[in-house]
Design a protein around this motif. Structure first.
Motif, PDB file in Angstrom:
ATOM      1  N   ALA A 184       0.840  -1.197   0.000  1.00  0.00           N
ATOM      2  CA  ALA A 184       0.000   0.000   0.000  1.00  0.00           C
ATOM      3  C   ALA A 184       0.875   1.247   0.000  1.00  0.00           C
ATOM      4  CB  ALA A 184      -0.947  -0.008   1.197  1.00  0.00           C
ATOM      5  N   GLY A 185       0.229   2.421   0.114  1.00  0.00           N
ATOM      6  CA  GLY A 185       0.951   3.678   0.048  1.00  0.00           C
ATOM      7  C   GLY A 185       1.169   4.157  -1.373  1.00  0.00           C
ATOM      8  N   VAL A 186       0.457   3.557  -2.327  1.00  0.00           N
ATOM      9  CA  VAL A 186       0.578   3.909  -3.739  1.00  0.00           C
ATOM     10  C   VAL A 186      -0.134   5.245  -3.984  1.00  0.00           C
ATOM     11  CG1 VAL A 186      -0.080   3.211  -6.073  1.00  0.00           C
ATOM     12  CG2 VAL A 186       0.704   1.492  -4.418  1.00  0.00           C
ATOM     13  N   ARG A 187       0.446   6.097  -4.819  1.00  0.00           N
ATOM     14  CA  ARG A 187      -0.191   7.357  -5.178  1.00  0.00           C
ATOM     15  C   ARG A 187      -0.987   7.199  -6.476  1.00  0.00           C
ATOM     16  NH1 ARG A 187       0.336  11.938  -8.328  1.00  0.00           N
ATOM     17  NH2 ARG A 187      -0.639  13.777  -7.379  1.00  0.00           N
ATOM     18  N   ASN A 188      -0.331   7.404  -7.617  1.00  0.00           N
ATOM     19  CA  ASN A 188      -0.969   7.231  -8.917  1.00  0.00           C
ATOM     20  C   ASN A 188      -0.111   6.297  -9.760  1.00  0.00           C
ATOM     21  OD1 ASN A 188      -3.350   8.610  -8.735  1.00  0.00           O
ATOM     22  ND2 ASN A 188      -2.598  10.508  -9.636  1.00  0.00           N
ATOM     23  N   PRO A 189      -0.340   5.000  -9.696  1.00  0.00           N
ATOM     24  CA  PRO A 189       0.496   4.052 -10.433  1.00  0.00           C
ATOM     25  C   PRO A 189       0.300   4.212 -11.934  1.00  0.00           C
ATOM     26  CG  PRO A 189      -1.426   2.937  -9.567  1.00  0.00           C
ATOM     27  CD  PRO A 189      -1.457   4.331  -8.999  1.00  0.00           C
ATOM     28  N   VAL A 190       1.381   4.001 -12.676  1.00  0.00           N
ATOM     29  CA  VAL A 190       1.335   4.128 -14.128  1.00  0.00           C
ATOM     30  C   VAL A 190       1.526   2.773 -14.797  1.00  0.00           C
ATOM     31  CG1 VAL A 190       2.289   5.336 -16.128  1.00  0.00           C
ATOM     32  CG2 VAL A 190       2.233   6.467 -13.903  1.00  0.00           C
ATOM     33  N   TYR A 219       4.499   2.538   0.538  1.00  0.00           N
ATOM     34  CA  TYR A 219       5.267   3.344  -0.400  1.00  0.00           C
ATOM     35  C   TYR A 219       5.120   4.850  -0.199  1.00  0.00           C
ATOM     36  CZ  TYR A 219       5.913  -1.171  -2.574  1.00  0.00           C
ATOM     37  OH  TYR A 219       6.226  -2.489  -2.779  1.00  0.00           O
ATOM     38  N   GLY A 220       4.411   5.284   0.832  1.00  0.00           N
ATOM     39  CA  GLY A 220       4.526   6.678   1.219  1.00  0.00           C
ATOM     40  C   GLY A 220       3.277   7.519   1.206  1.00  0.00           C
ATOM     41  N   HIS A 221       2.214   7.110   0.486  1.00  0.00           N
ATOM     42  CA  HIS A 221       1.032   7.973   0.471  1.00  0.00           C
ATOM     43  C   HIS A 221       0.126   7.633   1.649  1.00  0.00           C
ATOM     44  CE1 HIS A 221      -2.145  10.577  -0.852  1.00  0.00           C
ATOM     45  NE2 HIS A 221      -1.395  10.972  -1.863  1.00  0.00           N
ATOM     46  N   PRO A 222      -0.210   8.641   2.482  1.00  0.00           N
ATOM     47  CA  PRO A 222      -1.052   8.376   3.664  1.00  0.00           C
ATOM     48  C   PRO A 222      -2.494   8.065   3.284  1.00  0.00           C
ATOM     49  CG  PRO A 222      -0.688  10.725   3.409  1.00  0.00           C
ATOM     50  CD  PRO A 222       0.169  10.059   2.363  1.00  0.00           C
ATOM     51  N   ASN A 223      -3.279   7.765   4.310  1.00  0.00           N
ATOM     52  CA  ASN A 223      -4.694   7.416   4.152  1.00  0.00           C
ATOM     53  C   ASN A 223      -4.875   6.164   3.303  1.00  0.00           C
ATOM     54  OD1 ASN A 223      -5.398   9.771   5.616  1.00  0.00           O
ATOM     55  ND2 ASN A 223      -5.287  10.981   3.747  1.00  0.00           N
ATOM     56  N   THR A 224      -3.934   5.256   3.429  1.00  0.00           N
ATOM     57  CA  THR A 224      -4.008   3.944   2.795  1.00  0.00           C
ATOM     58  C   THR A 224      -3.694   2.902   3.862  1.00  0.00           C
ATOM     59  OG1 THR A 224      -1.669   3.762   2.195  1.00  0.00           O
ATOM     60  CG2 THR A 224      -3.097   4.963   0.662  1.00  0.00           C
ATOM     61  N   PRO A 225      -3.976   1.637   3.591  1.00  0.00           N
ATOM     62  CA  PRO A 225      -3.497   0.604   4.516  1.00  0.00           C
ATOM     63  C   PRO A 225      -1.979   0.713   4.708  1.00  0.00           C
ATOM     64  CG  PRO A 225      -5.040  -0.328   2.943  1.00  0.00           C
ATOM     65  CD  PRO A 225      -4.772   1.068   2.485  1.00  0.00           C
ATOM     66  N   TYR A 226      -1.524   0.292   5.850  1.00  0.00           N
ATOM     67  CA  TYR A 226      -0.105   0.246   6.204  1.00  0.00           C
ATOM     68  C   TYR A 226       0.516   1.627   6.400  1.00  0.00           C
ATOM     69  CZ  TYR A 226      -0.682  -4.476   4.201  1.00  0.00           C
ATOM     70  OH  TYR A 226      -1.128  -5.736   3.888  1.00  0.00           O
ATOM     71  N   ASP A 227      -0.298   2.694   6.497  1.00  0.00           N
ATOM     72  CA  ASP A 227       0.317   4.016   6.614  1.00  0.00           C
ATOM     73  C   ASP A 227       0.853   4.300   8.013  1.00  0.00           C
ATOM     74  OD1 ASP A 227      -2.030   4.430   7.982  1.00  0.00           O
ATOM     75  OD2 ASP A 227      -2.755   6.064   6.715  1.00  0.00           O
ATOM     76  N   ASP A 228       0.820   3.289   8.892  1.00  0.00           N
ATOM     77  CA  ASP A 228       1.488   3.407  10.182  1.00  0.00           C
ATOM     78  C   ASP A 228       2.883   2.774  10.149  1.00  0.00           C
ATOM     79  OD1 ASP A 228       0.523   0.820   9.870  1.00  0.00           O
ATOM     80  OD2 ASP A 228      -0.075   0.597  11.981  1.00  0.00           O
ATOM     81  N   ARG A 229       3.320   2.366   8.970  1.00  0.00           N
ATOM     82  CA  ARG A 229       4.627   1.724   8.823  1.00  0.00           C
ATOM     83  C   ARG A 229       5.632   2.697   8.220  1.00  0.00           C
ATOM     84  NH1 ARG A 229       2.821  -4.273   6.440  1.00  0.00           N
ATOM     85  NH2 ARG A 229       1.256  -4.678   8.059  1.00  0.00           N
ATOM     86  N   LEU A 230       6.926   2.371   8.349  1.00  0.00           N
ATOM     87  CA  LEU A 230       7.965   3.161   7.712  1.00  0.00           C
ATOM     88  C   LEU A 230       7.867   3.024   6.196  1.00  0.00           C
ATOM     89  CD1 LEU A 230      11.037   2.382   9.998  1.00  0.00           C
ATOM     90  CD2 LEU A 230       9.640   4.466   9.981  1.00  0.00           C
ATOM     91  N   ARG A 231       8.186   4.094   5.506  1.00  0.00           N
ATOM     92  CA  ARG A 231       8.102   4.100   4.061  1.00  0.00           C
ATOM     93  C   ARG A 231       9.197   3.238   3.447  1.00  0.00           C
ATOM     94  NH1 ARG A 231       7.674   9.426   0.156  1.00  0.00           N
ATOM     95  NH2 ARG A 231       7.659   8.312  -1.825  1.00  0.00           N
ATOM     96  N   THR A 232       8.825   2.427   2.461  1.00  0.00           N
ATOM     97  CA  THR A 232       9.798   1.681   1.675  1.00  0.00           C
ATOM     98  C   THR A 232      10.328   2.593   0.581  1.00  0.00           C
ATOM     99  OG1 THR A 232       8.688  -0.436   2.081  1.00  0.00           O
ATOM    100  CG2 THR A 232      10.133  -0.294   0.146  1.00  0.00           C
TER     101      THR A 232
END
Length: 213
Positions: free
Chosen positions: A90-96, A130-143
């Motif tokens: 999770a943490g995806v913004r706008n995947p291409v 992967y860094g975008h908040p308000n997604t699952p796993y957003d309490d984890r460190l960013r990969t």
């Protein structure tokens, strides 16, 4: 949702639903449309992998860009029969794009914007954020990304001190033969040319664990 087409024997196709869920859903709020990019659908060993971005819209406030509901900004792992649907990362913004890369590992490109200062390639691993908040796993460190594409101000390619290699990194193609075997070609939007990416596999110090960069 995720649908499958199979030949019907009469020259046509029969469509069946594999997974009926929130993939590419468009929501509206205060008269404004929220957009979701779905950047990549891949398959391997009985599972589909679907990449679904955040529901975003143009606006002055970065925090207002994210529609807060679960199921967005994720990479799904969906069994071929549709019976198992897991959030892989999770943490995806706008995947291409999302493709199988070197060593048969999964990678995806993300578009720059809120919480994503430059387009990048990320190595997809289970449980990664992967860094975008308000997604699952957003309490984890960013990969961190495996590759960052410099976002310069000159869309014609820039200079050594102000490079612009791929303001929007697009689809990926892994080279399977020749002198550039296991390297990737990555397209670019808003900037000219094609990028060739070489990834190193770096041990983390923990046996069996590594990162790409």
């Amino acid at each position: 949702g995720l649908t499958k087409l199979t030949p019907n024997g009469s020259g046509g196709w029969t469509k069946s639903t594999v997974y009926k869920g929130v993939l590419g859903f468009i929501n509206t709020k205060a008269g404004r449309g929220y957009r979701t990019w779905t950047g990549g659908l891949t398959y391997k060993d009985g599972f589909f992998y679907a990449n679904v971005g955040m529901a975003l819209f143009q606006g002055p406030s970065l925090m207002d860009l994210a529609v807060i509901y679960r199921g967005k900004g994720v990479i799904y792992k969906i069994s071929k029969d549709g019976q198992t649907v897991d959030t892989l990362a999770a943490g995806v913004r706008n995947p291409v794009s999302m493709q199988w890369g070197p060593d048969d590992q999964l990678f995806y490109t993300d578009n720059q914007g809120s919480f994503m200062p430059a387009s990048a390639i990320f190595h997809v691993t289970e449980g990664a954020f992967y860094g975008h908040p308000n997604t699952p796993y957003d309490d984890r460190l960013r990969t961190p990304p495996a590759v960052i594409f410099p976002f310069g101000s000159a869309f014609t390619g820039g200079t050594a001190t102000n490079p612009a290699t791929a303001n929007v990194a697009t689809d990926m193609l892994t080279l399977r033969d020749g002198m550039y075997r296991n390297q990737m070609l990555v397209g670019a939007n808003h900037t000219p040319g094609m990028n060739r990416v070489f990834l190193e596999k770096i041990p983390t110090g923990t046996p069996g664990q590594f990162v790409y960069q």
